[in-house]
Structure formats: structure tokens, C-alpha cells
Write a protein that holds these residues in place. Structure first.
Motif: not given
Length: 105
Positions: A51-59
Motif C-alpha cells: 500500500i502506498a500512502f500518499y498526499l494527493n496535493s503533494s508534487d
């Protein structure tokens, strides 16, 4: 008096405007499964998950999308690949923090 709205420019985009989700449900050509607090595999899952945890707003997170989709295609059938958008809601953000995600941009 001037009526400008700030610095702007055409290349910056609206930082406050939410970006389309990096891993939308049923995206053509992607087997990455979007996850959230309400839909998240646990120890009783019959599959092994990455699983990749990510911030959609992060470049930086947006830049990794292509590699993650390629990884999913190469791993198809070996294990499930999921992606958790920590920006989706305050509950999802707290869930990501609980799982050790650094949620600073």
C-alpha cells in the motif's frame, strides 16, 4: 487602486483547488486499488497487500504515480496493490498519521 488577486501565473495552477485523485476507482490501465479508512485491508485479508500512502496535493506523490502504476502491472497476480489518499478527508488524514505517514507537504 489595483484589483489584482495575487501573483498567480498560468503555470502555477490553483493550489487550493483539489487535484483529481491520483488513483481513482476503476481507472483504465491501472490495477491500483484506491483505499480509505472505511476500506482498508487488515490481518484477516486473504491477500498480501502493498500500500502506498500518499498526499494527493503533494508534487512528490504525483511524480511517483507512473512508477507505482508500472510496479502494479509488473506485480499483477502476486499481491494486491493499494493506494491511500491521505488528503481525501480529515478521517483519512488521521488514519494515515496513525499508520506512520508523514503528512507534512
Amino acid at each position: 487602486g489595483g484589483g489584482g488577486s495575487g501573483r498567480g501565473g498560468s503555470s502555477g495552477g490553483g493550489q487550493r483547488r483539489p487535484s483529481p485523485d491520483l488513483f481513482p476507482k476503476n481507472a483504465p490501465g491501472s490495477g491500483v486499488i484506491p483505499l480509505g479508512k472505511a476500506k482498508f485491508p487488515d490481518a484477516s485479508s486473504k491477500y498480501l497487500w502493498i500500500i502506498a500512502f500518499y498526499l494527493n496535493s503533494s508534487d512528490k506523490c504525483q511524480a511517483m504515480k507512473g512508477d507505482f502504476v508500472k510496479f502494479e502491472a509488473a506485480a499483477k497476480g502476486t499481491f494486491k496493490i493499494g493506494a491511500m489518499n491521505c488528503d481525501r478527508s480529515p478521517a483519512d488524514l488521521e488514519f494515515c498519521k496513525k499508520h506512520g505517514m508523514d503528512t507534512r507537504h
